[in-house]
Scaffold this active site. Structure first.
Site, PDB file in Angstrom:
ATOM      1  N   ARG A  98     -11.287 -12.265  -6.428  1.00  0.00           N
ATOM      2  CA  ARG A  98     -10.407 -11.256  -7.038  1.00  0.00           C
ATOM      3  C   ARG A  98      -9.630 -10.460  -5.973  1.00  0.00           C
ATOM      4  O   ARG A  98      -9.398  -9.265  -6.105  1.00  0.00           O
ATOM      5  CB  ARG A  98     -11.191 -10.312  -7.953  1.00  0.00           C
ATOM      6  CG  ARG A  98     -11.786 -10.994  -9.170  1.00  0.00           C
ATOM      7  CD  ARG A  98     -12.485  -9.997 -10.068  1.00  0.00           C
ATOM      8  NE  ARG A  98     -13.698  -9.473  -9.432  1.00  0.00           N
ATOM      9  CZ  ARG A  98     -14.317  -8.360  -9.789  1.00  0.00           C
ATOM     10  NH1 ARG A  98     -13.817  -7.625 -10.785  1.00  0.00           N
ATOM     11  NH2 ARG A  98     -15.417  -7.965  -9.172  1.00  0.00           N
ATOM     12  N   GLU A  99      -9.200 -11.158  -4.940  1.00  0.00           N
ATOM     13  CA  GLU A  99      -8.488 -10.491  -3.856  1.00  0.00           C
ATOM     14  C   GLU A  99      -7.232  -9.781  -4.347  1.00  0.00           C
ATOM     15  O   GLU A  99      -6.913  -8.674  -3.891  1.00  0.00           O
ATOM     16  CB  GLU A  99      -8.095 -11.514  -2.772  1.00  0.00           C
ATOM     17  CG  GLU A  99      -9.276 -12.191  -2.093  1.00  0.00           C
ATOM     18  CD  GLU A  99      -9.643 -13.529  -2.723  1.00  0.00           C
ATOM     19  OE1 GLU A  99      -9.980 -14.462  -1.971  1.00  0.00           O
ATOM     20  OE2 GLU A  99      -9.588 -13.628  -3.969  1.00  0.00           O
ATOM     21  N   CYS A 103      -8.298  -4.680 -31.310  1.00  0.00           N
ATOM     22  CA  CYS A 103      -7.217  -4.287 -30.406  1.00  0.00           C
ATOM     23  C   CYS A 103      -6.414  -5.485 -29.910  1.00  0.00           C
ATOM     24  O   CYS A 103      -6.887  -6.611 -29.908  1.00  0.00           O
ATOM     25  CB  CYS A 103      -7.762  -3.506 -29.218  1.00  0.00           C
ATOM     26  SG  CYS A 103      -9.052  -4.336 -28.281  1.00  0.00           S
ATOM     27  N   HIS A 107     -13.733  -1.947 -34.743  1.00  0.00           N
ATOM     28  CA  HIS A 107     -12.547  -1.684 -33.922  1.00  0.00           C
ATOM     29  C   HIS A 107     -11.912  -3.003 -33.514  1.00  0.00           C
ATOM     30  O   HIS A 107     -12.605  -3.961 -33.183  1.00  0.00           O
ATOM     31  CB  HIS A 107     -12.922  -0.892 -32.666  1.00  0.00           C
ATOM     32  CG  HIS A 107     -11.790  -0.754 -31.689  1.00  0.00           C
ATOM     33  ND1 HIS A 107     -10.677   0.013 -31.958  1.00  0.00           N
ATOM     34  CD2 HIS A 107     -11.585  -1.297 -30.459  1.00  0.00           C
ATOM     35  CE1 HIS A 107      -9.845  -0.059 -30.936  1.00  0.00           C
ATOM     36  NE2 HIS A 107     -10.370  -0.853 -30.019  1.00  0.00           N
ATOM     37  N   LYS A 117      -6.581  -8.501  -7.281  1.00  0.00           N
ATOM     38  CA  LYS A 117      -6.955  -7.284  -8.014  1.00  0.00           C
ATOM     39  C   LYS A 117      -7.190  -6.121  -7.052  1.00  0.00           C
ATOM     40  O   LYS A 117      -6.611  -5.036  -7.213  1.00  0.00           O
ATOM     41  CB  LYS A 117      -8.214  -7.543  -8.839  1.00  0.00           C
ATOM     42  CG  LYS A 117      -8.870  -6.278  -9.411  1.00  0.00           C
ATOM     43  CD  LYS A 117     -10.201  -6.616 -10.071  1.00  0.00           C
ATOM     44  CE  LYS A 117     -10.979  -5.351 -10.406  1.00  0.00           C
ATOM     45  NZ  LYS A 117     -10.312  -4.540 -11.442  1.00  0.00           N
ATOM     46  N   HIS A 148      -4.383   1.922 -22.068  1.00  0.00           N
ATOM     47  CA  HIS A 148      -4.283   0.914 -21.018  1.00  0.00           C
ATOM     48  C   HIS A 148      -3.241   1.290 -19.971  1.00  0.00           C
ATOM     49  O   HIS A 148      -2.939   0.504 -19.081  1.00  0.00           O
ATOM     50  CB  HIS A 148      -3.975  -0.450 -21.629  1.00  0.00           C
ATOM     51  CG  HIS A 148      -5.138  -1.007 -22.389  1.00  0.00           C
ATOM     52  ND1 HIS A 148      -5.354  -0.703 -23.710  1.00  0.00           N
ATOM     53  CD2 HIS A 148      -6.160  -1.807 -22.014  1.00  0.00           C
ATOM     54  CE1 HIS A 148      -6.462  -1.313 -24.114  1.00  0.00           C
ATOM     55  NE2 HIS A 148      -6.963  -1.977 -23.103  1.00  0.00           N
ATOM     56  N   GLY A 161     -15.474   4.575 -27.863  1.00  0.00           N
ATOM     57  CA  GLY A 161     -16.830   4.263 -27.415  1.00  0.00           C
ATOM     58  C   GLY A 161     -17.132   4.584 -25.976  1.00  0.00           C
ATOM     59  O   GLY A 161     -18.045   5.340 -25.680  1.00  0.00           O
ATOM     60  N   SER A 162     -16.363   4.018 -25.054  1.00  0.00           N
ATOM     61  CA  SER A 162     -16.687   4.185 -23.636  1.00  0.00           C
ATOM     62  C   SER A 162     -15.897   5.331 -23.023  1.00  0.00           C
ATOM     63  O   SER A 162     -14.777   5.628 -23.433  1.00  0.00           O
ATOM     64  CB  SER A 162     -16.396   2.888 -22.871  1.00  0.00           C
ATOM     65  OG  SER A 162     -15.039   2.531 -22.989  1.00  0.00           O
TER      66      SER A 162
END
EC number: 2.1.1.14
Length: 749
Positions: free
Chosen positions: A15-16, A638, A636, A18, A689, A426-427
């Site tokens: 994941r470089e 999305c 939920h 990212k 987001h 939720g989070s």
């Protein structure tokens, strides 16, 4: 025969991309440093593909965020609101993806939707009255030249004009047909520029051709391609399809003056039948024979049996879709060889293509024998008790009583919530400290007691904050969870977890789907401990938070030896046991997330019910069918298109459903009203987001729009989605504005 792939993973083996991009977002590196790191990563990936013996290597399949957004910049489909900001090209690009809020202005991100039936999300371009389609970008040319400088003659890839128009949004008064002529000219300009650089071929991705097409849509496709292909500037043009078959346009497609056609032999139900009916001798068939969406080893005998039936004279073996939908390589995994040998990630799928090509050419006998031996092994046995439990299910197990209207009255009396009750999905933000503590616990550097004390402390902080600011229904924040699917899978039998099996979901966000290896049962209660603890800290209701069976299935790599229906029912029974334990522990509001319900809906409407909804909806109902009428079930969803399955969603028989809605301008509300939707709803009032904080009055306006379409007695106020990836400051600022707007709206009722 030769080999290729449709596309390769972008984030990197570890994941470089990212981590480098996130440094850029935090202003820790410059744009030039980001671009240099991306260039190095592309070179590394091209070299891997080359060394594996793949004969045709794609370029421009890389993206800093999303390939659809790349195409929007290539063809100047950029909103005026962003063009008018004094930003660099890269800053404009990320502004469209993530929104921008700073000294130079304030713009929202473009909408984000599921990429067909995958867990990848694309940024949706918007055509405005002022949009002037033309060749404006340079990325496709830069990356072709990069590869050429490395001695590689690549095949540049770009989204085709039909799919681009089909999947974009249009301002009122603007339609796709308005841009046909300018798109024809723009694509021919791309051809000309590539030919000038020395390219010999180009890949135009047209996955929209595998969907149901109207007569007008077919006419649009043919109009575009008959004119674009009239002058190919000397390039060989490949029209590449994936995610299904092209039954609606096959005859038209093969008669176009195109040089090559890519077809999906994995998910395309009718692809083999279509090709057996005839394929032009003057065209090359790119046969998608290695599954680009699942991680199981290819069964060479089955693939060879398909290939032997293909009458085409010129065949290139390829993946069924881009390999960005699978992890990078199994080389970094720690499974026992007896397990690992059954998996093929992106790099290993290159080996499979090379093997199949060699076997077809009379070589590779050793690899064929090894593959036969692998598939002769009985991988895992069945759980007889679980199979018997499923066999014994009756219609009553899928039916909740009393009916919704009676339950709604009971629950309103029991909870006595105000109109427009407020909650979150939720989070809450998972800070570096939260992630570090979890990692330390997993490494046995932190005792169970120390970890529990930390979690209790942070839950206390957020419960107290929610009470102070005035939320009506609270959440515990999910700080103990790394991922909404992996967390549950770790407590279910039949699951395996990769160490580095990351897959791009959107932008720089990766997910690490667990692998369903065998029959699934619950090993022990999963969420009761922390849900009960949080509820003990407040008199207000705290939601129990679960992931639904369809989403767990859809966000896992599923088995291929039993049906996904059977796998989902196994998971549903495990989650049902958890629901009943939560209820017994005094949790009276339980949210069962089905964020991915729409994800695996077949692309053709004729397959929707028989192949999917006829078992997916009952699987959800099975989970909650036996709870008491005064236990409120939320769900939920999305980042998908829901308007066409509203009746099926209502049939989930949940009490409350929250939708992602803010990026799509609440388009779903009209359909809810038209369908007389009965379930109470919480359309997301702001986009989580993006790091952008809503402006004053913005959420008030959104709530007004909701109340114009949905009765106030049916409306909940909540964000779009969970807040795990957001920062604490922006989260608290945004949620405070949400609460202020909800309170103001109540005064006007």
């Amino acid at each position: 025969m030769s080999t290729t792939i449709i596309g390769f993973p972008r984030l990197g083996e570890f994941r470089e991309l990212k981590f480098t991009t996130e440094k850029y977002f935090r202003n820790e590196i410059t744009a030039d440093e980001l671009l240099a790191a991306a260039k190095d990563l592309r070179a590394k990936h091209w070299n891997i593909v080359k060394e594996k013996g793949i004969t045709e290597i794609p370029s421009n399949d890389f993206s800093h965020y999303d390939n659809f957004l790349d195409a929007a910049f290539l063809f100047n489909v950029v909103p005026e609101s962003v063009k008018n900001l004094d930003l660099t090209e890269l800053e404009q690009y990320f502004a469209l993806a993530r929104g921008y809020q700073g000294e130079k202005g304030d713009v929202r991100a473009l909408p984000m939707k599921k990429w067909f039936n995958t867990n990848y999300h694309y940024i949706v371009p918007k055509f405005e009255k002022t949009t002037a389609v033309k060749l404006a970008g340079h990325k496709i040319f830069d990356e072709y030249q990069e590869a050429k400088d490395l001695g590689l003659d690549t095949r540049p890839v770009v989204v085709g004009p039909f799919t681009f128009l089909q999947l974009s949004d249009f301002e009122d008064g603007v339609k796709a047909e308005d841009f046909v002529d300018s798109f024809i000219a723009a694509y021919q300009d791309v051809f000309a520029k590539l030919a000038e650089l020395g390219a010999t071929r180009i890949q135009l991705d047209e996955p929209a051709l595998v969907k149901d097409l109207t007569a007008d849509e077919k006419a649009l496709f043919l109009n575009l391609y008959n004119k674009i292909l009239a002058d190919k500037k000397g390039l060989e043009v490949l029209i590449q399809t994936y995610f299904g078959d092209v039954r609606d346009v096959y005859n038209d497609l093969v008669n176009l003056p195109v040089d090559a056609i890519g077809l999906d032999f994995v998910e395309g139900k009718k692809t083999l039948e279509l090709v057996k009916g005839g394929f032009p001798a003057d065209k090359t068939l790119y046969a998608g024979i290695v599954n680009g969406k699942n991680i199981w080893r290819n069964n060479y005998e089955k693939s060879l049996a398909v290939l032997e039936q293909i009458p085409a004279e010129k065949i290139v073996l390829t993946s069924s879709c881009s390999l960005l939908h699978v992890p990078f390589t199994t080389a970094n995994e720690e499974f026992e060889p007896a397990i690992l040998n059954h998996f093929a990630f992106a790099v290993e799928k290159l080996d499979e293509l090379r093997d199949l090509d060699a076997i077809r050419n009379g070589q590779g006998a050793e690899s064929l024998a090894a593959n036969k031996e692998l598939f002769a092994i009985e991988r895992v046995g069945a759980n007889a008790e679980l199979r018997a439990r499923i066999a014994g299910l009756t219609e009553a197990d899928y039916t909740r009583l009393p009916a919704f209207a009676e339950r709604e009255a009971i629950q309103k009396d029991a909870f006595k919530l105000p109109l427009l009750p407020t909650t979150t999905i939720g989070s809450f933000p998972q800070t570096k400290e939260v992630r570090a503590k979890r990692l330390a616990f997993r490494k046995n550097e932190l005792s169970q007691e120390e970890y529990d004390a930390f979690l209790a402390e942070i839950i206390d902080e957020w419960i107290k904050w929610q009470e102070e600011v005035g939320f009506d229904v609270l959440v515990h924040g999910e700080f103990e969870r790394n991922d909404m699917v992996e967390y549950f899978g770790q407590n279910l039998s039949g699951y395996l977890f990769s160490k580095n099996g990351w897959v791009q979901s959107y932008g720089m966000r990766g997910v690490k789907p667990p692998i369903i290896w065998g029959d699934v049962t619950r090993l022990n209660p999963i969420t009761v401990k922390w849900s009960s603890y949080a509820q003990s800290r407040t008199d207000k209701p705290v939601k129990g938070m679960l992931t639904g069976p369809v989403t767990i299935l859809n966000w896992s790599f599923p088995r291929e030896d039993i049906s996904i229906k059977d796998s989902t029912l196994q998971i549903a029974l495990a989650i049902k046991d958890e629901v009943l334990d939560l209820e017994a522990a005094g949790i009276k509001i339980i949210q069962i997330d089905e964020a991915a319900l729409r994800e695996k809906l077949p692309l053709r409407r004729s397959d929707w019910y028989e192949d999917y909804l006829d078992w997916a909806i009952p699987a959800f109902r099975l989970v909650h069918s036996t709870v008491a009428p005064d236990t409120q079930i939320h769900t939920h969803m999305c980042y998908s298109e829901f308007t066409d399955i509203i009746p099926a969603i209502d049939n989930l028989d949940a009490d409350v459903i929250s939708f992602e809605a803010s990026r799509s301008n609440l388009e779903i509300l009209d359909e809810l009203k038209a369908q007389n939707f009965q379930t109470e709803v919480g359309p997301g009032v702001y986009d989580i987001h993006s790091p952008r904080v809503p402006q004053d009055g913005e959420i008030d306006h959104t709530i007004e729009a909701i109340l114009a379409k949905v009765p106030s007695s049916k409306v909940w106020i909540n964000p779009d989605c969970g807040l795990k990836t957001r920062g604490i400051k922006e989260t608290k600022e945004s949620l405070t504005k949400l609460l202020e707007a909800a309170k103001a709206a109540r005064k006007n009722l």
